[in-house]
Design an enzyme around this catalytic site. Structure first.
Site, short mmCIF file in Angstrom:
data_model
loop_
_atom_site.label_atom_id
_atom_site.label_comp_id
_atom_site.label_asym_id
_atom_site.label_seq_id
_atom_site.Cartn_x
_atom_site.Cartn_y
_atom_site.Cartn_z
N GLN A 154 0.83 -1.20 0.00
CA GLN A 154 0.00 0.00 0.00
C GLN A 154 0.86 1.25 0.00
OE1 GLN A 154 -3.04 -0.12 3.00
NE2 GLN A 154 -3.08 2.06 3.27
N SER A 163 1.10 6.41 2.63
CA SER A 163 1.78 7.40 3.48
C SER A 163 2.99 8.03 2.82
CB SER A 163 2.22 6.75 4.79
OG SER A 163 1.14 6.13 5.42
N SER A 210 4.87 -1.27 4.18
CA SER A 210 5.09 -2.64 4.65
C SER A 210 5.15 -3.59 3.46
CB SER A 210 3.95 -3.09 5.57
OG SER A 210 3.77 -2.17 6.61
N GLU A 254 -9.29 -1.70 5.98
CA GLU A 254 -8.06 -1.92 6.72
C GLU A 254 -8.37 -2.09 8.20
OE1 GLU A 254 -5.17 1.20 6.22
OE2 GLU A 254 -3.58 -0.13 6.92
N GLU A 284 -5.04 7.80 18.09
CA GLU A 284 -5.58 9.14 18.32
C GLU A 284 -6.59 9.50 17.23
OE1 GLU A 284 -2.27 8.45 18.34
OE2 GLU A 284 -2.12 8.42 20.52
C1 LIG Z 1 4.54 -0.69 11.39
C2 LIG Z 1 3.94 0.29 10.43
C3 LIG Z 1 3.54 -0.15 9.17
C4 LIG Z 1 2.97 0.76 8.26
N1 LIG Z 1 2.64 0.30 7.02
C5 LIG Z 1 2.18 1.18 6.08
C6 LIG Z 1 1.91 0.76 4.74
O1 LIG Z 1 2.06 -0.41 4.42
N2 LIG Z 1 1.49 1.67 3.84
C7 LIG Z 1 1.30 2.97 4.17
O2 LIG Z 1 0.89 3.74 3.33
N3 LIG Z 1 1.56 3.42 5.44
C8 LIG Z 1 2.00 2.56 6.40
N4 LIG Z 1 2.30 3.00 7.68
C9 LIG Z 1 2.17 4.44 7.98
C10 LIG Z 1 1.04 4.80 8.92
O3 LIG Z 1 -0.18 4.70 8.29
C11 LIG Z 1 1.33 6.22 9.46
O4 LIG Z 1 2.50 6.16 10.22
C12 LIG Z 1 0.21 6.76 10.31
O5 LIG Z 1 -0.92 7.02 9.53
C13 LIG Z 1 0.57 8.02 11.10
O6 LIG Z 1 1.17 8.99 10.31
P1 LIG Z 1 2.52 9.71 10.79
O7 LIG Z 1 3.47 8.64 11.13
O8 LIG Z 1 2.90 10.67 9.75
O9 LIG Z 1 2.15 10.45 12.15
P2 LIG Z 1 1.58 11.94 12.29
O10 LIG Z 1 0.38 12.07 11.46
O11 LIG Z 1 2.69 12.90 12.11
O12 LIG Z 1 1.12 11.94 13.81
C14 LIG Z 1 1.96 12.29 14.90
C15 LIG Z 1 1.14 12.13 16.17
O13 LIG Z 1 0.08 13.09 16.15
C16 LIG Z 1 -1.16 12.45 16.34
N5 LIG Z 1 -2.21 13.14 15.60
C17 LIG Z 1 -2.22 13.46 14.30
N6 LIG Z 1 -3.35 14.08 13.97
C18 LIG Z 1 -4.10 14.15 15.09
C19 LIG Z 1 -5.39 14.68 15.40
N7 LIG Z 1 -6.13 15.24 14.47
N8 LIG Z 1 -5.83 14.58 16.67
C20 LIG Z 1 -5.06 13.99 17.62
N9 LIG Z 1 -3.85 13.48 17.39
C21 LIG Z 1 -3.37 13.56 16.14
C22 LIG Z 1 -0.95 11.06 15.80
O14 LIG Z 1 -1.89 10.15 16.32
C23 LIG Z 1 0.46 10.77 16.24
O15 LIG Z 1 0.47 10.31 17.56
C24 LIG Z 1 2.83 2.11 8.61
C25 LIG Z 1 3.24 2.54 9.88
C26 LIG Z 1 3.78 1.65 10.78
C27 LIG Z 1 4.22 2.15 12.12
#
Ligand SMILES: Cc1cc2nc3c(=O)[nH]c(=O)nc-3n(C[C@H](O)[C@H](O)[C@H](O)COP(=O)(O)OP(=O)(O)OC[C@H]3O[C@@H](n4cnc5c(N)ncnc54)[C@H](O)[C@@H]3O)c2cc1C
Lengths: 357, 393
Positions: free
Chosen positions: B112, B115, B147, B230, B363
């Protein structure tokens, strides 16, 4: 009354240690080191000990040390915790040194105090003060047996080994087989120690020495845990002010603000508990209760702070290149080191007469 | 309508025609797909029989009893859980015929590409560009945390096709060929030591328009199907008692009396009860779905399992004492499948930290529950009506 503040000298000491660690223990360097054959940063160790004399803080001046107290040591440990520094300070300058202070071993004490020799108490890292520990066999003047989960043994020049005759023995590390274990905390590596007829020098009574060493270790570990928790909180706040999603800094979302404010309260409490333990160890008053309180409280805060840091850094926090994993691994290992919170709560139940049903 | 008896008959027929013991694994799975017994609620000709989803269990039980090979959903979780339902809903007939069979059989694994470094929770802010050139789209950008990209044949991809409209409106959904020379997959090591996820750089990747899924500019709506599935895929597994993370720690507790303490006992029992209750909620949700009364509980299941996995594995690390100070193996590997429970307690503790991040953070899911289930007012939004190109970054 216990003094829970920091003196001016202590703040100056903190600033000096922090400066030094900024030069030696930056996060990418620490991460790279964990994957090398030399997990300990001996250059940082040399700077802390040769340069600043910090290994000798607990050693009296007439025995070649600095004659300071646990309060100053606690400040050093706060800074080492903030940097997850891979140096054997807690294990050599605190735990092994305290064990020697309980024995009559002035020569070794002086050597450890200069930092030119590193000592390790050969008791598994998870043992709480007062807890049962493994001993080796003493036979015809030689030591036999295997000990596991010995923190920083790989860096040690001298091992302090409890034996089945009740004695604590000094064994030259070269006379033992020290084998690294795969540690959860990559910055405080563990090793097994095999003694196969090694010669040891009798230092004194093991039980008293081990107890004293572990009590100081547990009490001062709280300062390391505080430093670690404070770093993760500060760093997370900084990141959330910067990181934008939905066209605004994520730190502005109230859901996150309240969580960080809550964590701040815990960290503030931990500082008081850790300061109290350090002061009590320095004066000897109420030390058992102070150490038990600090260790019953510290682990959950340090682990919580590191876990929150990871969660709030989200994707980037799950990566190896971001240092938050070093802190999480250290915090989790610290929660087992020198006894879990549950063990310290049970000890506290006896000390303040609140027996289990 | 296809009922349980009919499915049993067809399953018996399949087994008679293709005895599992003497049939090649992929041949058996293809025959199963063609018999409509892969996912029985899918349409005929696409691995299903338009049967009620709940009847899948009847087929699975018969096949398991006969020792038939399964399609190992752990290896292709994204394909099965997310790509497939999206292709089913938005794909052309040709796309469905081309992709679903090898996907289900496991010959072709999916990942996928959603991100990006700057677009995580705020996925709609993504900046990867797709520009139309004749019959093709030319894609440039960077994805992250992908992933399994290193094992994948195909990817679902969202990219920006119109920067001049508000961010949700200018996104289009594609199927990306991971073997295209413009696709560069680089391992991204994670906290556990493994590189389960990757960075993916897309440089002048040409995607024929025939691999677009849904209308141009409608990618956000298509992506909602993927994201909703998902969450269901992650939270909706059917488990026996002690089937989740509580299983290994309960086993350790029973087998290792020397590790027990009163303090840990109370904490273990609380988590055991929480696990059983979460399992019952999931089961009740499943029964509601079968009865045609879908409830909002699904939104909560992923939250519940993430918390439980983390707390239980954390407790086990502590329970193990001296062993809890150790780790099984830090070697950097690029695993083929995600194994949440197979390794030791330390690994489970670290890997489960991702459960509250991957597939939408806890969150963000709590916000969804608060707003969509409880109907609480949303946070004020400043980016809704602004063209994507004018947003501050
Ligand atoms: C093990 C793993 C596998 C993954 N696999 C995939 C994959 O296969 N394909 C893919 O596309 N992505 C994948 N991801 C990405 C994942 O979807 C993102 O990491 C996730 O959506 C969070 O985005 P970010 O890391 O940019 O955090 P951010 O969006 O920067 O968030 C930072 C913090 O702020 C909080 N936050 C953000 N907005 C709000 C709000 N409105 N209110 C309250 N809190 C908030 C978040 O919860 C988080 O704690 C994977 C991630 C992990 C850890």
């Amino acid at each position: 009354m216990t003094d829970l503040l920091y003196s001016e000298e202590e703040e100056a000491l903190r600033a000096a240690v922090r400066d030094l660690l900024a030069d030696h223990c930056d996060a990418p360097g620490v991460i790279a080191r964990t994957e090398s054959d030399t997990p300990h940063d001996l250059a940082a160790w040399k700077a802390l000990t040769d340069g600043m004399g910090l290994a000798g803080l607990l050693v009296p001046e007439d025995k070649g040390g600095q004659g300071a107290t646990h309060r100053e040591v606690a400040v050093v440990l706060e800074e080492l915790g903030r940097a997850v520094a891979p140096v054997p300070y807690l294990t050599s300058a605190v735990v092994a040194t305290e064990a020697l202070l309980a024995c009559d071993a002035d020569d070794l004490l002086a050597e450890l105090g200069t930092g030119r020799k590193i000592g390790a108490l050969a008791v598994a890292l998870n043992i709480a003060p007062g807890g049962a520990y493994k001993v080796v066999r003493h036979e015809n003047g030689a030591l036999h047996g295997e000990l596991t989960a010995i923190a920083d043994a790989q860096a040690a020049d001298v091992l302090l080994v409890p034996a089945d005759d009740g004695g604590l023995y000094a064994v030259d590390a070269s006379a033992a087989t020290v084998t690294p274990q795969i540690s959860f905390d990559l910055t405080r590596p563990l090793a097994t120690v095999m003694l196969d007829g090694a010669q040891g020098r009798l230092l004194g009574d093991a039980e008293a020495a081990v107890h004293r060493a572990l009590r100081a270790g547990a009490g001062l570990l709280a300062s390391e845990q505080f430093g670690l928790a404070e770093w993760t909180l500060t760093e997370t706040v900084r990141y959330l002010k910067e990181r934008k999603q939905f066209n605004r800094p994520v730190g502005g979302f109230q859901a996150l603000k309240h969580r960080l404010a809550q964590l701040w309260l815990e960290v503030v409490n931990l500082r008081a508990a850790a300061r109290n333990a350090a002061d009590a160890l320095a004066t000897g008053e109420d030390a058992d209760v102070a150490v038990a309180v600090a260790q019953a409280y510290a682990a959950s805060v340090a682990v919580h702070a590191a876990e929150e840091a990871l969660q709030l850094h989200a994707g980037i926090g799950m990566t190896w290149e971001h240092p938050v994993h070093l802190y999480l691994k250290r915090a989790k290992s610290d929660s087992i080191a020198y006894g879990t919170a549950g063990v310290h709560r049970a000890r506290l139940a006896e000390l303040v007469d609140l027996q289990a049903p | 309508m296809t009922d349980a008896a009919e499915l049993q008959r067809r399953t018996a027929e399949l087994l008679a025609a293709h005895p599992p013991a003497s049939t090649d694994r992929f041949d058996f799975l293809k025959a199963r797909f063609d018999a409509g017994l892969a996912w029985v609620h899918y349409p005929e000709g696409l691995g299903g029989l338009n049967a009620p989803r709940s009847l899948q269990a009847v087929v699975d039980a018969e096949l398991e009893a006969a020792g038939a090979p399964d399609n190992d959903p752990r290896r292709n979780g994204i394909g099965l859980g997310m790509a497939a339902p999206t292709i089913l809903k938005y794909g052309t007939e040709e796309q469905k015929q081309r992709y679903l069979r090898p996907l289900w059989v496991g010959e072709e694994v999916w990942c996928q590409l959603f991100s990006e470094p700057g677009a995580g929770s705020d996925l709609a802010a993504l900046g990867t560009r797709a520009v139309r050139e004749g019959d093709d789209w030319v894609v440039n950008g960077q994805k992250v945390w992908t992933s399994g990209a290193h094992n994948s044949r195909w990817a679902i991809l969202i990219a920006r096709t119109d920067p001049d409209v508000p961010k949700h409106a200018g996104i289009t959904y594609f199927i990306c060929d991971m073997t295209d020379p413009g696709v560069d997959v680089r391992p991204l090591r994670q906290i556990t030591g493994e590189a389960e996820f990757n960075e993916v750089f897309l440089t002048d990747v040409r995607i024929p328009d025939s691999r677009r899924l849904g209308a141009i500019g409608d990618g956000w709506r298509v992506a909602q199907t993927t994201l909703n599935n998902e969450r269901v895929a992650i939270g909706g597994m059917r488990l026996p008692r002690e089937g989740g993370m509580i299983g290994p720690v309960s086993k350790t507790w029973r087998e290792r009396p020397e590790l027990r303490t009163q303090d840990l006992h109370q904490r273990l029992l609380k988590l055991w009860v929480d696990s059983e209750v979460a399992r019952l909620t999931a089961e009740r949700l499943r029964q509601q779905l079968v009865a045609g009364q879908p409830g909002p509980e699904g939104a909560g299941m992923k939250l519940a399992f993430a918390r439980l996995n983390q707390e239980i594995s954390g407790l086990e690390v502590e329970l193990r004492g001296e062993e809890g100070l150790l780790y099984d193996d830090w070697t950097m590997r690029r695993p083929e499948l995600v194994d949440f429970t197979g390794r030791d307690a330390g690994y489970r503790y670290l890997r489960s930290k991702g459960n509250s991040i991957e597939g939408g953070t806890s969150e963000v899911l709590l916000n969804i529950v608060a707003e969509r289930v409880l109907g609480l007012p949303a946070e004020p939004r400043t980016d809704k009506d602004v063209a994507w190109k004018d947003l501050a970054r």
